[in-house]
Design a protein around this motif. Structure first.
Motif, PDB file in Angstrom:
ATOM      1  N   ASP A   3     -11.897   3.415  -0.779  1.00 29.81           N
ATOM      2  CA  ASP A   3     -10.605   3.041  -1.361  1.00 29.81           C
ATOM      3  C   ASP A   3     -10.749   1.695  -2.062  1.00 29.81           C
ATOM      4  O   ASP A   3     -10.922   0.660  -1.407  1.00 29.81           O
ATOM      5  CB  ASP A   3      -9.560   2.962  -0.239  1.00 29.81           C
ATOM      6  CG  ASP A   3      -8.140   2.912  -0.762  1.00 29.81           C
ATOM      7  OD1 ASP A   3      -7.954   2.705  -1.974  1.00 29.81           O
ATOM      8  OD2 ASP A   3      -7.217   3.076   0.060  1.00 29.81           O
ATOM      9  N   HIS A   5      -8.489   0.112  -3.976  1.00 26.31           N
ATOM     10  CA  HIS A   5      -7.232  -0.593  -4.272  1.00 26.31           C
ATOM     11  C   HIS A   5      -6.356  -0.597  -3.032  1.00 26.31           C
ATOM     12  O   HIS A   5      -5.706   0.399  -2.702  1.00 26.31           O
ATOM     13  CB  HIS A   5      -6.520   0.111  -5.434  1.00 26.31           C
ATOM     14  CG  HIS A   5      -5.304  -0.600  -5.932  1.00 26.31           C
ATOM     15  ND1 HIS A   5      -4.646  -0.228  -7.085  1.00 26.31           N
ATOM     16  CD2 HIS A   5      -4.613  -1.668  -5.450  1.00 26.31           C
ATOM     17  CE1 HIS A   5      -3.597  -1.020  -7.276  1.00 26.31           C
ATOM     18  NE2 HIS A   5      -3.560  -1.900  -6.283  1.00 26.31           N
ATOM     19  N   THR A   6      -6.319  -1.740  -2.327  1.00 26.66           N
ATOM     20  CA  THR A   6      -5.511  -1.877  -1.115  1.00 26.66           C
ATOM     21  C   THR A   6      -4.944  -3.285  -1.019  1.00 26.66           C
ATOM     22  O   THR A   6      -5.526  -4.238  -1.550  1.00 26.66           O
ATOM     23  CB  THR A   6      -6.333  -1.604   0.164  1.00 26.66           C
ATOM     24  OG1 THR A   6      -7.186  -2.731   0.443  1.00 26.66           O
ATOM     25  CG2 THR A   6      -7.189  -0.354   0.041  1.00 26.66           C
ATOM     26  N   GLU A 105      -4.011  -4.750 -13.784  1.00 19.09           N
ATOM     27  CA  GLU A 105      -2.656  -4.186 -13.810  1.00 19.09           C
ATOM     28  C   GLU A 105      -1.905  -4.656 -15.039  1.00 19.09           C
ATOM     29  O   GLU A 105      -1.915  -5.849 -15.372  1.00 19.09           O
ATOM     30  CB  GLU A 105      -1.891  -4.603 -12.549  1.00 19.09           C
ATOM     31  CG  GLU A 105      -0.474  -4.078 -12.495  1.00 19.09           C
ATOM     32  CD  GLU A 105       0.296  -4.596 -11.292  1.00 19.09           C
ATOM     33  OE1 GLU A 105       1.024  -3.809 -10.674  1.00 19.09           O
ATOM     34  OE2 GLU A 105       0.156  -5.798 -10.969  1.00 19.09           O
ATOM     35  N   HIS A 133      -3.298   2.314 -11.757  1.00 21.73           N
ATOM     36  CA  HIS A 133      -2.140   3.228 -11.788  1.00 21.73           C
ATOM     37  C   HIS A 133      -1.460   3.376 -13.153  1.00 21.73           C
ATOM     38  O   HIS A 133      -0.255   3.119 -13.291  1.00 21.73           O
ATOM     39  CB  HIS A 133      -1.104   2.859 -10.726  1.00 21.73           C
ATOM     40  CG  HIS A 133      -0.750   1.396 -10.639  1.00 21.73           C
ATOM     41  ND1 HIS A 133      -0.037   0.738 -11.612  1.00 21.73           N
ATOM     42  CD2 HIS A 133      -1.007   0.482  -9.674  1.00 21.73           C
ATOM     43  CE1 HIS A 133       0.129  -0.519 -11.255  1.00 21.73           C
ATOM     44  NE2 HIS A 133      -0.443  -0.702 -10.082  1.00 21.73           N
ATOM     45  N   ARG A 136       1.818   5.419 -13.374  1.00 24.27           N
ATOM     46  CA  ARG A 136       3.083   4.866 -12.908  1.00 24.27           C
ATOM     47  C   ARG A 136       3.708   3.895 -13.904  1.00 24.27           C
ATOM     48  O   ARG A 136       4.850   3.475 -13.720  1.00 24.27           O
ATOM     49  CB  ARG A 136       2.867   4.142 -11.570  1.00 24.27           C
ATOM     50  CG  ARG A 136       2.574   5.075 -10.422  1.00 24.27           C
ATOM     51  CD  ARG A 136       1.929   4.361  -9.243  1.00 24.27           C
ATOM     52  NE  ARG A 136       2.518   3.073  -8.931  1.00 24.27           N
ATOM     53  CZ  ARG A 136       1.948   2.161  -8.153  1.00 24.27           C
ATOM     54  NH1 ARG A 136       0.753   2.402  -7.607  1.00 24.27           N
ATOM     55  NH2 ARG A 136       2.549   1.020  -7.906  1.00 24.27           N
ATOM     56  N   THR A 160      -3.080   6.399  -8.486  1.00 26.54           N
ATOM     57  CA  THR A 160      -2.645   6.248  -7.104  1.00 26.54           C
ATOM     58  C   THR A 160      -2.570   7.615  -6.437  1.00 26.54           C
ATOM     59  O   THR A 160      -1.969   8.554  -6.972  1.00 26.54           O
ATOM     60  CB  THR A 160      -1.272   5.578  -7.047  1.00 26.54           C
ATOM     61  OG1 THR A 160      -1.332   4.331  -7.745  1.00 26.54           O
ATOM     62  CG2 THR A 160      -0.853   5.320  -5.611  1.00 26.54           C
ATOM     63  N   SER A 163       0.721   9.532  -6.051  1.00 27.14           N
ATOM     64  CA  SER A 163       1.433   9.964  -7.254  1.00 27.14           C
ATOM     65  C   SER A 163       1.422  11.476  -7.389  1.00 27.14           C
ATOM     66  O   SER A 163       2.355  12.068  -7.953  1.00 27.14           O
ATOM     67  CB  SER A 163       0.797   9.333  -8.500  1.00 27.14           C
ATOM     68  OG  SER A 163       1.059   7.954  -8.569  1.00 27.14           O
ATOM     69  N   SER A 190      -5.509   4.367  -2.757  1.00 26.76           N
ATOM     70  CA  SER A 190      -4.219   4.445  -2.063  1.00 26.76           C
ATOM     71  C   SER A 190      -3.193   3.449  -2.573  1.00 26.76           C
ATOM     72  O   SER A 190      -1.998   3.708  -2.538  1.00 26.76           O
ATOM     73  CB  SER A 190      -4.426   4.216  -0.561  1.00 26.76           C
ATOM     74  OG  SER A 190      -4.772   2.864  -0.296  1.00 26.76           O
ATOM     75  N   ASP A 191      -3.639   2.270  -3.035  1.00 24.99           N
ATOM     76  CA  ASP A 191      -2.715   1.162  -3.335  1.00 24.99           C
ATOM     77  C   ASP A 191      -1.804   0.935  -2.137  1.00 24.99           C
ATOM     78  O   ASP A 191      -0.599   0.707  -2.272  1.00 24.99           O
ATOM     79  CB  ASP A 191      -1.905   1.453  -4.589  1.00 24.99           C
ATOM     80  CG  ASP A 191      -1.154   0.224  -5.104  1.00 24.99           C
ATOM     81  OD1 ASP A 191      -1.346  -0.876  -4.542  1.00 24.99           O
ATOM     82  OD2 ASP A 191      -0.367   0.369  -6.062  1.00 24.99           O
ATOM     83  N   THR A 192      -2.382   1.010  -0.941  1.00 23.86           N
ATOM     84  CA  THR A 192      -1.587   0.869   0.271  1.00 23.86           C
ATOM     85  C   THR A 192      -1.009  -0.533   0.420  1.00 23.86           C
ATOM     86  O   THR A 192      -1.674  -1.528   0.120  1.00 23.86           O
ATOM     87  CB  THR A 192      -2.429   1.222   1.515  1.00 23.86           C
ATOM     88  OG1 THR A 192      -1.615   1.116   2.684  1.00 23.86           O
ATOM     89  CG2 THR A 192      -3.633   0.295   1.671  1.00 23.86           C
ATOM     90  N   ARG A 198       3.878   2.943   1.930  1.00 26.33           N
ATOM     91  CA  ARG A 198       2.706   3.039   1.056  1.00 26.33           C
ATOM     92  C   ARG A 198       1.469   3.148   1.935  1.00 26.33           C
ATOM     93  O   ARG A 198       0.691   2.208   2.059  1.00 26.33           O
ATOM     94  CB  ARG A 198       2.634   1.800   0.153  1.00 26.33           C
ATOM     95  CG  ARG A 198       3.873   1.531  -0.689  1.00 26.33           C
ATOM     96  CD  ARG A 198       3.872   2.315  -1.977  1.00 26.33           C
ATOM     97  NE  ARG A 198       2.880   1.790  -2.877  1.00 26.33           N
ATOM     98  CZ  ARG A 198       3.077   0.757  -3.708  1.00 26.33           C
ATOM     99  NH1 ARG A 198       4.249   0.152  -3.746  1.00 26.33           N
ATOM    100  NH2 ARG A 198       2.123   0.346  -4.505  1.00 26.33           N
TER     101      ARG A 198
END
Length: 262
Positions: A3, A5-6, A105, A133, A136, A160, A163, A190-192, A198
């Motif tokens: 992962d 992106h967290t 981003e 993402h 989004r 993500t 999504s 996940s972008d948790t 999230r």
């Protein structure tokens, strides 16, 4: 799974609030099959990015979770003139594991006219931007041709995981499917931000992507390419995954399923 992106480092942004929250997020991810997580706290006007503080918090969290999962240094850098200027002067400060890949981003309200030129400059300087993402982002949703151009010039796209299940609305859901169908997505993450709203688990997404786009696509976006990113190695090209169900989304409205031809 890996992962990239967290928001697991406590107290640095709008992700984990406490070390207990952070540990719970890592444990939940590991229980669902994640072996490595890149901590990517925001670098934007609201949250100042301090690489020394990130490294310290990262070491503390790794000690707290033990060998449940391997944690890696990173950042989610907002596309601002100040950040771009500092990035070009100090690329290792923002890049994942200091090895050249940058999670980037864009604002939801405005895409600078100079964005493409700046991205090309990053690539020429040895930085590989990973656009976070895009499915989004209301602006990026409307310009798949521009996203393809960015990919052709060396950028990567990260969608993500949630999504695909409509967590960010119908347009994001449709865009996620469309971008993968076009062969433009390199990474899923996940972008948790927590364990509830999230969450950090990727297993459900892995199963879904394997069903919709095939096992090879799931392996590439959740294991092989993320591994290359954390190691600073070249990634595999996206190719053009053929979904088992074709998605038609018109003008990015809710997708409609059509059975794939036999």
């Amino acid at each position: 799974m890996i992962d990239i992106h967290t928001h697991i480092l406590p107290g640095l942004d709008d992700g984990a609030g406490t070390i207990e929250d952070a540990v719970a997020m890592v444990q939940a991810a590991a229980a669902a099959g994640t072996t490595d997580m890149v901590a990517t706290p925001h670098a934007n006007p609201q949250y100042k990015f301090d690489p020394d503080e990130v490294a310290r918090k990262l070491a503390e969290l790794q000690q707290a979770v033990g060998d449940v999962a391997r944690l890696h240094y990173g950042c989610e850098m907002h596309f601002t003139p100040e950040n771009v200027q500092d990035l070009l002067a100090h690329p290792a400060k923002y890049c994942i594991n200091h090895r050249g890949y940058l999670l980037l981003e864009f604002a939801n309200e405005l895409l600078p006219k100079t964005a493409s030129a700046i991205l090309e400059r990053m690539v020429r300087s040895g930085i590989r931007p990973i656009v976070a993402h895009p499915e989004r982002n209301p602006i990026l949703q409307r310009i798949p041709a521009e996203l393809r151009s960015w990919v052709e010039h060396g950028c990567l796209l990260q969608v993500t995981a949630s999504s695909f299940f409509g967590r960010f609305g119908q347009r994001a859901e449709a865009a996620a499917h469309d971008l993968v169908s076009r062969g433009l997505v390199h990474l899923l993450a996940s972008d948790t931000h927590d364990c509830i709203r999230r969450p950090p688990q990727l297993d459900e997404t892995a199963q879904y992507v394997e069903k919709e786009f095939g096992a090879e696509a799931a392996l590439r976006m959740l294991v092989e390419n993320p591994k290359a990113v954390i190691e600073g190695l070249p990634i595999r090209e996206t190719g053009s995954p053929v979904p088992k169900r074709r998605w038609f989304n018109g003008i990015w409205g809710r997708p409609t399923r059509f059975a794939a031809p036999a």
